[in-house]
Write an enzyme that holds these catalytic residues in place. Structure first.
Site, PDB file in Angstrom:
ATOM      1  N   GLY A  64       0.557  -1.555  -0.360  1.00 20.35           N
ATOM      2  CA  GLY A  64       0.318   0.628  -0.294  1.00 20.35           C
ATOM      3  C   GLY A  64       0.614   1.359   0.022  1.00 20.35           C
ATOM      4  O   GLY A  64       1.819   1.370  -0.031  1.00 20.35           O
ATOM      5  N   VAL A  69       3.491  -6.253   3.198  1.00 13.37           N
ATOM      6  CA  VAL A  69       3.106  -7.273   3.680  1.00 13.37           C
ATOM      7  C   VAL A  69       3.490  -8.531   2.812  1.00 13.37           C
ATOM      8  O   VAL A  69       3.195  -8.142   0.985  1.00 13.37           O
ATOM      9  CB  VAL A  69       1.321  -7.613   3.568  1.00 13.37           C
ATOM     10  CG1 VAL A  69       0.650  -9.021   4.154  1.00 13.37           C
ATOM     11  CG2 VAL A  69       0.718  -6.320   4.112  1.00 13.37           C
ATOM     12  N   LYS A  84       3.220  -7.737   7.471  1.00  9.45           N
ATOM     13  CA  LYS A  84       2.492  -5.893   7.629  1.00  9.45           C
ATOM     14  C   LYS A  84       3.960  -5.308   8.449  1.00  9.45           C
ATOM     15  O   LYS A  84       4.364  -5.410   9.186  1.00  9.45           O
ATOM     16  CB  LYS A  84       1.248  -6.033   7.965  1.00  9.45           C
ATOM     17  CG  LYS A  84       0.837  -4.151   7.504  1.00  9.45           C
ATOM     18  CD  LYS A  84      -0.514  -4.646   7.435  1.00  9.45           C
ATOM     19  CE  LYS A  84      -1.153  -2.397   7.259  1.00  9.45           C
ATOM     20  NZ  LYS A  84      -2.627  -2.673   6.999  1.00  9.45           N
ATOM     21  N   ASP A 177     -13.259   0.477   7.638  1.00  9.91           N
ATOM     22  CA  ASP A 177     -13.402   0.415   6.093  1.00  9.91           C
ATOM     23  C   ASP A 177     -13.134  -1.211   5.226  1.00  9.91           C
ATOM     24  O   ASP A 177     -12.369  -1.990   4.817  1.00  9.91           O
ATOM     25  CB  ASP A 177     -11.946   0.430   6.279  1.00  9.91           C
ATOM     26  CG  ASP A 177     -10.911   0.546   4.618  1.00  9.91           C
ATOM     27  OD1 ASP A 177     -11.972   1.369   3.876  1.00  9.91           O
ATOM     28  OD2 ASP A 177     -10.218   0.397   4.287  1.00  9.91           O
TER      29      ASP A 177
END
Length: 524
Positions: A64, A69, A84, A177
């Site tokens: 991201g 990850v 992560k 989310d």
């Protein structure tokens, strides 16, 4: 089966990822996508084979704007895990570190098979990381690339996601989310929720979100999270997101589509979604109703939390009646006006005129019905009075032939008039007590004027009407009252005198010709 074979079997065109999902927003509500603040996209990436804690990195799974990850294996236990890690801890702000820690704490707090479990946290060469359970499968986003699910599959998936989030809601944590990319499906088809990076602990005083900042994904973001300030953020926000995910599973697209993320947010705030059944006629009505209840603009109109949603989905899957109901007529009119703002503004005057006219017609109809009911009551009363008059007249005529002297005839006529008044009193005693009292007063006056015995029923009515409060009709204070005194006291209690029409109906003289009541003799 490869993706091409899946698409051919569903006969559905693939859905572009940008129409099905967007990156998570963490920043100003400007509509710009989050950027990689690290500058070099390879900065901070650990190489495959590196040892992070007790895990060996096997390869990169996803990346991201702020983190990456990895797929990893525990050196001693041999189990697979997902690591992560923040890409560059020196290039991101303090809020990113706080969000990273928040996600780790939330994952550690939650213990549910539908939520990806946390194994451990730590640092590697200054880079914060945490190890999570590895889900061997695909994300829901990848699954939906081949088209929508069947209603039963979608309802079952949404129920399992709702049950997992119900566990989080009981611990005062909301995800904020929930979207297809954050729902991982294992090899057995069981969904697992991941990425609590923007979650909110309702029991904590931490406020990572500031005014004017968007957090979440526009396609699956509830209005109160997208900028609507009239409702606080709570479990109903996740209910909305689950409903949006269910919408995507049923139709192959999210509830709102627009060219830019800003336009999507604008639709979330101002427009109502179309019913999923309108996009796919094969969707059962009950499942469409459940989905639309989740997507209501006001949180109080949705399910209170994920446990209520899970229970209703379970009822649907079991073939039982669901709790959700379609919008009422008022709600449908309100939604129609919201969807047709231009129509409402241009035709508002015409609508108001039409509604006013309908109100006038309705009020006139009610007034007419009341008048008709009054006329019917009066007609019934007149018919009963005429029947009573015929009965008394027939009796009078049958006995008249037996009378010889004029004095006897006059006495008989006087008694006939008293009988007529007494009968009228009995006739209206229950239906019109005030009228009955006034007829009793007229009978008492007639009794005094012609020195004739007042019938017992009429006298009882007068006694009851003139007995002081707290006393009974048999007490001395009431029995010592003369008939004239009772007439005077009863007249004081009359609220609405009989109309001229009623006096004519009962054969009473007009008020102008009514003889006065004899004066009450002074009390010695």
């Amino acid at each position: 089966m490869d993706n091409k074979t899946k698409l051919e079997s569903h006969a559905i065109e693939p859905v572009p990822d940008e129409l099905l999902d967007l990156p998570t927003f963490i920043g100003p509500a400007s509509g710009s996508r989050p950027r990689n603040v690290a500058g070099d996209e390879n900065a901070g990436i650990a190489a495959c084979g590196s040892i992070v804690g007790q895990y060996e990195l096997l390869g990169e799974i996803a990346r991201g704007a702020m983190g990456v990850v990895y797929r990893a294996r525990h050196q001693k236990l041999g189990r697979l895990a997902a690591i992560k890690m923040i890409l560059d801890p020196d290039a991101v702000g303090a809020d990113v570190h706080e969000r990273f820690e928040t996600e780790a704490k939330a994952a550690a707090t939650l213990d549910h098979p539908g939520i990806v479990a946390l194994f451990e946290t730590g640092r590697w060469n200054g880079y914060p990381y945490f190890a999570m359970a590895y889900v061997d499968g695909e994300s829901l986003l990848e699954r939906l690339r081949s088209g929508p699910m069947t209603p039963t599959q979608a309802a079952g998936m949404a129920q399992q996601v709702s049950e997992a989030m119900a566990h989080a809601h009981k611990r005062h944590i909301i995800h904020r989310d929930l979207k297809p990319a954050n729902i991982l499906i294992d090899s057995e088809g069981v969904p697992h929720i991941t990425d609590f990076g923007v979650c909110k602990d309702l029991s904590s005083s931490s406020h990572l979100t500031t005014a004017g900042e968007l957090v979440g994904t526009p396609h699956y973001m509830p209005p109160e999270q997208a900028g609507a300030c009239d409702s606080p953020l709570g479990p109903a926000a996740d209910v909305y997101s689950i409903g949006a995910v269910l919408f995507a599973m049923l139709t192959g697209r999210p509830p709102f589509l627009a060219a830019t993320p800003v336009d999507v947010v604008a639709q979330v705030l101002t427009q109502e979604p179309v019913s999923p059944k309108a996009l796919n006629a094969n969707i059962p009505v009950e499942l469409s109703v459940i989905t639309m209840k989740c997507l209501r603009k006001k949180p109080q109109q949705r399910y209170r939390d994920a446990s209520e949603l899970a229970a209703d989905l379970a009822r649907y899957l079991d073939g039982k009646p669901i709790q959700a109901r379609p919008p009422s007529l008022y709600d449908r009119v309100h939604l129609f006006l919201q969807r047709h703002v231009f129509f409402a503004s241009v035709s508002g005057t015409a609508v108001l005129v039409l509604l006013s006219l309908m109100g006038f017609v309705f009020a006139s109809l009610l007034q007419t019905r009341v008048q008709l009911a009054t006329v019917e009551v009066e007609l019934d009363q007149t018919q009963r009075q005429l029947a009573n008059e015929r009965r008394l007249t027939t009796r009078f005529l049958s006995q008249r032939s037996n009378l010889s002297a004029d004095e006897d005839r006059q006495s008989f006529i006087t008694q006939y008039e008293m009988d007529r008044l007494s009968s009228a009193v009995e006739q209206v005693a229950e239906s019109a007590p005030d009228v009955a009292l006034q007829l009793a007063i007229e009978a008492a006056k007639f009794s005094i004027e012609h020195e004739i015995q007042l019938p017992e029923t009429v006298e009882s009515l007068l006694v009851a009407a003139t007995t002081p409060d707290g006393e009974t009709a048999g007490e001395d204070s009431s029995n010592g009252m003369s008939l004239a005194e009772r007439i005077s006291l009863a007249q004081q209690r009359i609220i609405l005198p009989m109309s001229a029409e009623d006096r004519t109906l009962f054969g009473l003289p007009s008020l102008e010709t009514t003889p006065a009541v004899p004066p009450t003799p002074p009390t010695p």
